[in-house]
Design a protein around this motif. Structure first.
Motif, PDB file in Angstrom:
ATOM      1  N   ILE A 167       1.511   3.042  -7.944  1.00 62.32           N
ATOM      2  CA  ILE A 167       2.547   3.800  -7.248  1.00 62.32           C
ATOM      3  C   ILE A 167       3.932   3.512  -7.813  1.00 62.32           C
ATOM      4  CG2 ILE A 167       3.077   2.132  -5.399  1.00 62.32           C
ATOM      5  CD1 ILE A 167       2.980   4.634  -3.486  1.00 62.32           C
ATOM      6  N   LYS A 168       4.086   2.411  -8.527  1.00 61.53           N
ATOM      7  CA  LYS A 168       5.383   2.100  -9.119  1.00 61.53           C
ATOM      8  C   LYS A 168       5.714   3.016 -10.296  1.00 61.53           C
ATOM      9  CE  LYS A 168       5.514  -2.782  -7.797  1.00 61.53           C
ATOM     10  NZ  LYS A 168       5.636  -4.183  -8.272  1.00 61.53           N
ATOM     11  N   THR A 169       4.695   3.582 -10.930  1.00 64.07           N
ATOM     12  CA  THR A 169       4.930   4.444 -12.090  1.00 64.07           C
ATOM     13  C   THR A 169       5.775   5.672 -11.752  1.00 64.07           C
ATOM     14  OG1 THR A 169       3.042   3.689 -13.382  1.00 64.07           O
ATOM     15  CG2 THR A 169       3.791   5.929 -13.785  1.00 64.07           C
ATOM     16  N   PRO A 170       5.402   6.494 -10.748  1.00 64.12           N
ATOM     17  CA  PRO A 170       6.261   7.656 -10.454  1.00 64.12           C
ATOM     18  C   PRO A 170       7.640   7.261  -9.937  1.00 64.12           C
ATOM     19  CG  PRO A 170       4.559   7.408  -8.773  1.00 64.12           C
ATOM     20  CD  PRO A 170       4.194   6.483  -9.896  1.00 64.12           C
ATOM     21  N   ILE A 171       7.739   6.114  -9.274  1.00 63.45           N
ATOM     22  CA  ILE A 171       9.046   5.662  -8.787  1.00 63.45           C
ATOM     23  C   ILE A 171       9.963   5.371  -9.976  1.00 63.45           C
ATOM     24  CG2 ILE A 171      10.233   3.820  -7.540  1.00 63.45           C
ATOM     25  CD1 ILE A 171       7.729   3.660  -5.733  1.00 63.45           C
ATOM     26  N   ASP A 172       9.415   4.741 -11.010  1.00 64.18           N
ATOM     27  CA  ASP A 172      10.197   4.478 -12.219  1.00 64.18           C
ATOM     28  C   ASP A 172      10.530   5.770 -12.958  1.00 64.18           C
ATOM     29  OD1 ASP A 172      10.142   1.771 -11.699  1.00 64.18           O
ATOM     30  OD2 ASP A 172       8.421   1.377 -12.998  1.00 64.18           O
ATOM     31  N   LEU A 173       9.560   6.683 -13.045  1.00 61.37           N
ATOM     32  CA  LEU A 173       9.785   7.936 -13.761  1.00 61.37           C
ATOM     33  C   LEU A 173      10.763   8.850 -13.025  1.00 61.37           C
ATOM     34  CD1 LEU A 173       6.195   8.803 -15.062  1.00 61.37           C
ATOM     35  CD2 LEU A 173       8.159   8.006 -16.397  1.00 61.37           C
ATOM     36  N   ARG A 255      12.437  -1.944   2.024  1.00 61.45           N
ATOM     37  CA  ARG A 255      11.890  -1.349   0.805  1.00 61.45           C
ATOM     38  C   ARG A 255      10.872  -2.336   0.247  1.00 61.45           C
ATOM     39  NH1 ARG A 255      14.235   2.935  -1.607  1.00 61.45           N
ATOM     40  NH2 ARG A 255      13.659   2.215  -3.673  1.00 61.45           N
ATOM     41  N   LYS A 256       9.618  -2.062   0.498  1.00 64.55           N
ATOM     42  CA  LYS A 256       8.576  -3.039   0.229  1.00 64.55           C
ATOM     43  C   LYS A 256       7.322  -2.362  -0.303  1.00 64.55           C
ATOM     44  CE  LYS A 256       5.912  -6.683   2.550  1.00 64.55           C
ATOM     45  NZ  LYS A 256       5.665  -7.380   3.848  1.00 64.55           N
ATOM     46  N   PHE A 257       6.681  -3.007  -1.268  1.00 64.09           N
ATOM     47  CA  PHE A 257       5.424  -2.537  -1.824  1.00 64.09           C
ATOM     48  C   PHE A 257       4.258  -3.294  -1.180  1.00 64.09           C
ATOM     49  CE2 PHE A 257       8.360  -1.433  -5.226  1.00 64.09           C
ATOM     50  CZ  PHE A 257       7.921  -0.182  -5.610  1.00 64.09           C
ATOM     51  N   THR A 258       3.150  -2.603  -1.019  1.00 66.92           N
ATOM     52  CA  THR A 258       1.890  -3.247  -0.666  1.00 66.92           C
ATOM     53  C   THR A 258       1.043  -3.285  -1.923  1.00 66.92           C
ATOM     54  OG1 THR A 258       1.904  -2.527   1.637  1.00 66.92           O
ATOM     55  CG2 THR A 258      -0.231  -3.071   0.687  1.00 66.92           C
ATOM     56  N   GLN A 259       0.657  -4.462  -2.360  1.00 67.56           N
ATOM     57  CA  GLN A 259      -0.159  -4.599  -3.555  1.00 67.56           C
ATOM     58  C   GLN A 259      -1.526  -3.945  -3.352  1.00 67.56           C
ATOM     59  OE1 GLN A 259       1.018  -5.839  -6.455  1.00 67.56           O
ATOM     60  NE2 GLN A 259       2.983  -6.067  -5.392  1.00 67.56           N
ATOM     61  N   ARG A 260      -2.151  -3.544  -4.444  1.00 69.29           N
ATOM     62  CA  ARG A 260      -3.448  -2.867  -4.369  1.00 69.29           C
ATOM     63  C   ARG A 260      -4.455  -3.718  -3.588  1.00 69.29           C
ATOM     64  NH1 ARG A 260      -5.894  -0.701  -9.868  1.00 69.29           N
ATOM     65  NH2 ARG A 260      -4.081   0.689  -9.611  1.00 69.29           N
ATOM     66  N   GLU A 277      -2.455   1.416  -2.310  1.00 67.63           N
ATOM     67  CA  GLU A 277      -1.151   0.881  -2.694  1.00 67.63           C
ATOM     68  C   GLU A 277      -0.126   1.638  -1.871  1.00 67.63           C
ATOM     69  OE1 GLU A 277      -0.229   1.012  -6.831  1.00 67.63           O
ATOM     70  OE2 GLU A 277      -2.224   0.380  -7.444  1.00 67.63           O
ATOM     71  N   ALA A 278       0.895   0.951  -1.375  1.00 63.49           N
ATOM     72  CA  ALA A 278       1.872   1.627  -0.518  1.00 63.49           C
ATOM     73  C   ALA A 278       3.284   1.194  -0.851  1.00 63.49           C
ATOM     74  CB  ALA A 278       1.566   1.348   0.954  1.00 63.49           C
ATOM     75  N   PHE A 279       4.214   2.081  -0.530  1.00 62.10           N
ATOM     76  CA  PHE A 279       5.636   1.786  -0.706  1.00 62.10           C
ATOM     77  C   PHE A 279       6.388   2.304   0.504  1.00 62.10           C
ATOM     78  CE2 PHE A 279       9.868   3.157  -2.512  1.00 62.10           C
ATOM     79  CZ  PHE A 279      10.408   1.870  -2.534  1.00 62.10           C
ATOM     80  N   THR A 285       6.854   6.215   4.425  1.00 63.96           N
ATOM     81  CA  THR A 285       5.928   5.349   3.701  1.00 63.96           C
ATOM     82  C   THR A 285       4.988   6.210   2.871  1.00 63.96           C
ATOM     83  OG1 THR A 285       5.984   3.641   5.420  1.00 63.96           O
ATOM     84  CG2 THR A 285       4.092   3.621   3.936  1.00 63.96           C
ATOM     85  N   PHE A 286       4.820   5.841   1.608  1.00 69.60           N
ATOM     86  CA  PHE A 286       3.882   6.519   0.718  1.00 69.60           C
ATOM     87  C   PHE A 286       2.637   5.646   0.572  1.00 69.60           C
ATOM     88  CE2 PHE A 286       8.111   7.925  -0.591  1.00 69.60           C
ATOM     89  CZ  PHE A 286       7.958   9.305  -0.586  1.00 69.60           C
ATOM     90  N   ALA A 287       1.489   6.189   0.912  1.00 64.09           N
ATOM     91  CA  ALA A 287       0.228   5.456   0.801  1.00 64.09           C
ATOM     92  C   ALA A 287      -0.650   6.133  -0.243  1.00 64.09           C
ATOM     93  CB  ALA A 287      -0.483   5.403   2.149  1.00 64.09           C
ATOM     94  N   LEU A 288      -0.766   5.517  -1.419  1.00 60.83           N
ATOM     95  CA  LEU A 288      -1.603   6.032  -2.496  1.00 60.83           C
ATOM     96  C   LEU A 288      -3.005   5.462  -2.320  1.00 60.83           C
ATOM     97  CD1 LEU A 288      -1.914   7.486  -5.276  1.00 60.83           C
ATOM     98  CD2 LEU A 288      -1.271   5.304  -6.337  1.00 60.83           C
TER      99      LEU A 288
END
Length: 304
Positions: A167-173, A255-260, A277-279, A285-288
């Motif tokens: 989920i960090k990939t689209p956030i960076d892009l 602003r927190k990530f949930t690890q896979r 994975e969540a952010f 909240t985004f839950a992938l």
């Protein structure tokens, strides 16, 4: 209750929209320029943007009184307006810059998609309005156009495939393309080659007896996910007590990530376990999620 669909178009509609998006990207010499040069794209469409006046309630009321029937409402809330006669885009300057960029392209879509432009030209001198079904279809088409232009057709997904599936990939892009986190995550999942989905959830609310409750704002699924599971009837609410999926979501308004991590299936009546994975952005909240059986495919993907 989740929000209504605002991006789905037919295959033929998508092809026509992408053709117009490609034309405009080429006219603006926008391919390979980052962040995507929205101002140049709007100019290439022979439109202008009003930057001096924000589209607040009072100004909006005056505009409607002055040019009733000639201004097109944008997106779900009035974040932008297109005056066809003046070829002028008006924006709510109080929203984030990334949102303004998307709305600008959404309005540009109304002016550049020929079937929309021609119909509005016929309506320009009268007080006629679009019927609700056509209006909703035009809004979906303009949203798709904005996404195709902002992410430079397939460029975003090509970039995503060269990165880890996380989920960090689209956030960076999102930063590279000048997009919002929401738009980037949605694009990342909807165009993914993997079986995956993202659930966009409202900020959690604590309820006695159920713990934190997360209301579903929208679900976005990859083509592979839809092919495997069909049209999923997602629950309207997830709660932490008694639900393995929601119990792993961040609930501290940071602003927190949930690890896979592995979770019970969030898909109703599906037995296979999933990965999550969540952010948490503090306001959504985004839950992938993706099924456990998809992990070997993800790990085997060749990346430079």
């Amino acid at each position: 209750m989740s929000r209504p669909d605002d991006h789905t178009v037919t295959a033929s509609e998508l092809s026509a929209i992408r053709e117009r998006a490609d034309f405009l990207l080429r006219e603006a010499c926008a391919y390979g320029r980052f962040p995507t040069p929205v101002d140049d794209i709007v100019a290439a469409a022979k439109l202008q943007m009003e930057r001096e006046v924000s589209l607040d309630v009072n100004y909006l009321t005056r505009m409607y009184r002055a040019v009733s029937g000639k201004i097109k409402r944008a997106v779900e809330k009035v974040r932008g307006l297109l005056h066809f006669g003046a070829r002028m885009i008006y924006l709510d300057l109080s929203v984030k810059q990334s949102k303004q960029r998307f709305v600008s392209l959404h309005e540009t879509g109304h002016a550049c998609l020929p079937w929309q432009r021609d119909l509005y030209a016929l309506m320009e001198d009268g007080d006629a309005e679009l019927d609700p079904e056509t209006d909703q279809a035009f809004e979906r088409e303009a949203n798709v156009f904005a996404s195709e232009v902002l992410f430079q057709l397939d460029s975003f997904q090509e970039d995503a495939r060269s990165c880890a599936f996380t989920i960090k990939t689209p956030i960076d892009l999102a930063k590279r393309y000048g997009a919002s986190t929401y738009a980037a995550i949605r694009r990342f999942v909807s165009k993914s080659q993997y079986v995956c989905a993202v659930l966009v959830l409202e900020p959690p609310v604590y309820e006695i007896g159920r713990g934190y409750t997360y209301r579903l704002r929208r679900a976005v699924c990859s083509p592979g996910f839809e092919a495997r599971y069909g049209l999923v009837q997602w629950p309207d609410v997830f709660f932490t007590k008694g639900h393995g999926f929601a119990s792993r979501l961040p609930s501290h308004f940071k602003r927190k990530f949930t690890q896979r991590c592995r979770i019970p299936s969030p898909v109703p009546r599906e037995r296979e376990r999933f990965y999550l994975e969540a952010f948490d952005t503090t306001y959504q909240t985004f839950a992938l999620v993706f099924p456990e059986s998809e992990l070997p495919t993800i790990k085997a993907a060749v990346r430079p």
